[in-house]
Design a protein around this motif. Structure first.
Motif, short mmCIF file in Angstrom:
data_model
loop_
_atom_site.label_atom_id
_atom_site.label_comp_id
_atom_site.label_asym_id
_atom_site.label_seq_id
_atom_site.Cartn_x
_atom_site.Cartn_y
_atom_site.Cartn_z
N ALA A 41 -10.62 0.30 6.12
CA ALA A 41 -9.81 -0.16 7.25
C ALA A 41 -10.45 -1.35 7.94
CB ALA A 41 -9.61 0.99 8.24
N LEU A 42 -11.76 -1.30 8.15
CA LEU A 42 -12.44 -2.42 8.81
C LEU A 42 -12.36 -3.68 7.96
CD1 LEU A 42 -15.62 -0.64 10.24
CD2 LEU A 42 -13.68 -1.56 11.53
N ALA A 43 -12.50 -3.53 6.64
CA ALA A 43 -12.42 -4.70 5.76
C ALA A 43 -11.02 -5.30 5.79
CB ALA A 43 -12.81 -4.31 4.34
N VAL A 44 -10.00 -4.44 5.81
CA VAL A 44 -8.62 -4.94 5.87
C VAL A 44 -8.38 -5.68 7.19
CG1 VAL A 44 -6.20 -4.25 6.01
CG2 VAL A 44 -7.69 -3.22 4.29
N ALA A 56 -14.57 -11.75 0.39
CA ALA A 56 -15.58 -10.73 0.64
C ALA A 56 -14.94 -9.38 0.89
CB ALA A 56 -16.45 -11.13 1.84
N CYS A 57 -13.81 -9.37 1.58
CA CYS A 57 -13.11 -8.11 1.87
C CYS A 57 -12.57 -7.48 0.59
CB CYS A 57 -11.99 -8.35 2.87
SG CYS A 57 -12.58 -8.85 4.51
N VAL A 58 -12.11 -8.31 -0.34
CA VAL A 58 -11.65 -7.79 -1.64
C VAL A 58 -12.79 -7.04 -2.34
CG1 VAL A 58 -10.96 -8.48 -3.97
CG2 VAL A 58 -9.78 -9.43 -1.98
N ALA A 59 -13.98 -7.63 -2.31
CA ALA A 59 -15.13 -6.97 -2.94
C ALA A 59 -15.48 -5.68 -2.22
CB ALA A 59 -16.33 -7.92 -2.94
N TRP A 220 1.64 -8.66 3.68
CA TRP A 220 0.84 -9.29 2.62
C TRP A 220 -0.54 -8.66 2.49
CZ3 TRP A 220 -3.73 -11.15 4.40
CH2 TRP A 220 -3.82 -11.41 5.77
N ALA A 221 -1.01 -8.00 3.55
CA ALA A 221 -2.35 -7.40 3.51
C ALA A 221 -2.42 -6.29 2.46
CB ALA A 221 -2.73 -6.87 4.88
N TYR A 222 -1.30 -5.59 2.24
CA TYR A 222 -1.31 -4.55 1.21
C TYR A 222 -1.64 -5.16 -0.15
CZ TYR A 222 0.43 -1.48 -2.42
OH TYR A 222 0.53 -0.73 -3.57
N PHE A 223 -1.01 -6.28 -0.46
CA PHE A 223 -1.21 -6.91 -1.77
C PHE A 223 -2.58 -7.59 -1.86
CE2 PHE A 223 3.35 -6.68 -1.06
CZ PHE A 223 3.78 -6.09 -2.24
N ALA A 224 -2.98 -8.29 -0.80
CA ALA A 224 -4.22 -9.07 -0.85
C ALA A 224 -5.46 -8.22 -0.64
CB ALA A 224 -4.17 -10.18 0.21
N LEU A 225 -5.33 -7.13 0.13
CA LEU A 225 -6.52 -6.39 0.55
C LEU A 225 -6.53 -4.94 0.09
CD1 LEU A 225 -6.71 -7.93 4.11
CD2 LEU A 225 -8.34 -8.32 2.25
#
Length: 239
Positions: A41-44, A56-59, A220-225
Motif C-alpha cells: 500500500a505504501l509503495a502504491v 522503484a515502486c514496481v520493484a 491506472w495505479a492498478y495496472f502500473a503498480l
C-alpha cells in the motif's frame, strides 16, 4: 520409490534446543501478512504521489508479491497461525488468491515435495533439474521475466491448457489424449497447480483492486503498480 527418510530431531538437538522450533506465536503470522500488504500500500501511494518513483515502486511491490507467495508457503505448513481456519483463511485469501494461486491446490503438491525430496516422485524436480544454467541461459530467462513472457505463459497459456486437459479428461477418462493434455502429467505441474486452479477468485480479487483504484481516481495505479509488478518483477525475483 519410498518416501524420503525423516530425521529424528532428538538425534540432532537436545530437548531444550528443540523447544524454540516447536513453539509458535499466534500473532506473528497475521502481523507478517499485514506488514506485506502495508508495504504494498505504501509503495502504491508513493508511486501515485511521486510518479518518478514508479520504477522503484514496481520493484518493491513485485518483491512483496513474492512475500505473499512465501507466506502462502508458510500457511501450507500451518505456520501462519495456530488456529487452522485462520491459518488457511489468511494463507488462501490474502496470500494465495491475489497472486493467482490456491492454497488448497498448493498444499498437497508442496507436501509431496517434502515427502519425496529429490526423488523421482518429487514434483519440484522439474524446477531444480535445469540448474545450474549458463549465464546466457539465465539472461534469457530474466529477459523473458521482465518482458512479461513468463507471466503470459503462467497466467494465460497454462491455465488454458489446464482447462483443456480437464475437459478432455471428463470427456474421455483414461484416454491417451486426456493423459497427454492433462496438466497433472505435464512437465509444468508447478505452474499448472499454482496458477491454473484459482482463476475465478484471482479475477474477482483483482477486479476488486481495480475497482478500488478507480473509485480513488487513480485507475491506472492498478495496472502500473500492481499488474505490472506481477507481470515482470515478481517472476524475476521468484526465479
Amino acid at each position: 520409490m519410498p518416501a524420503a527418510p525423516r530425521a529424528n530431531p532428538s538425534d540432532l538437538f537436545t530437548p531444550a534446543e528443540w523447544v524454540p522450533f516447536q513453539s509458535r506465536r499466534g500473532w506473528i503470522g497475521p502481523l507478517l501478512v499485514a506488514h506485506c500488504w502495508g508495504v504494498i500500500a505504501l509503495a502504491v501511494v508513493a508511486g501515485v504521489v511521486w510518479p518518478i518513483l514508479i520504477p522503484a515502486c514496481v520493484a518493491i511491490v513485485g518483491t512483496r508479491q513474492l512475500g505473499l507467495a512465501i507466506l502462502m508457503h508458510e500457511a501450507a505448513h500451518g505456520g501462519l497461525s495456530t488456529h487452522r481456519r485462520l491459518n488457511d483463511g489468511l494463507g488462501h485469501w490474502l496470500c494465495a488468491v491475489p497472486i493467482g494461486a490456491s492454497l488448497a491446490s498448493y498444499r498437497p503438491y508442496h507436501l509431496s515435495h517434502h515427502r519425496f525430496a529429490q526423488q523421482p516422485e518429487d514434483p519440484d524436480l522439474v524446477l531444480s533439474a535445469p540448474f545450474p544454467v549458463s549465464p546466457a541461459s539465465l539472461r534469457r530467462k530474466v529477459l523473458r521475466d521482465l518482458t512479461g513472457q513468463t507471466f503470459f505463459k503462467q497466467r494465460v497459456l497454462l491455465p488454458l491448457a489446464a482447462m483443456r486437459g480437464a475437459k478432455a479428461g471428463r470427456a474421455t477418462p483414461g484416454s491417451s489424449s486426456a493423459k497427454r493434455d492433462s496438466p497433472t502429467t505435464d512437465n509444468h505441474d508447478y505452474e499448472a497447480i499454482v496458477t491454473g486452479r484459482s482463476i475465478l477468485p484471482f479475477l474477482l480479487v483483482n477486479l476488486g483492486l481495480l475497482t478500488a483504484a478507480t473509485l480513488a481516481g487513480v485507475w491506472w495505479a492498478y495496472f502500473a503498480l500492481w499488474l505490472l509488478p506481477m507481470a515482470t518483477w515478481f517472476p524475476m525475483v521468484t526465479r
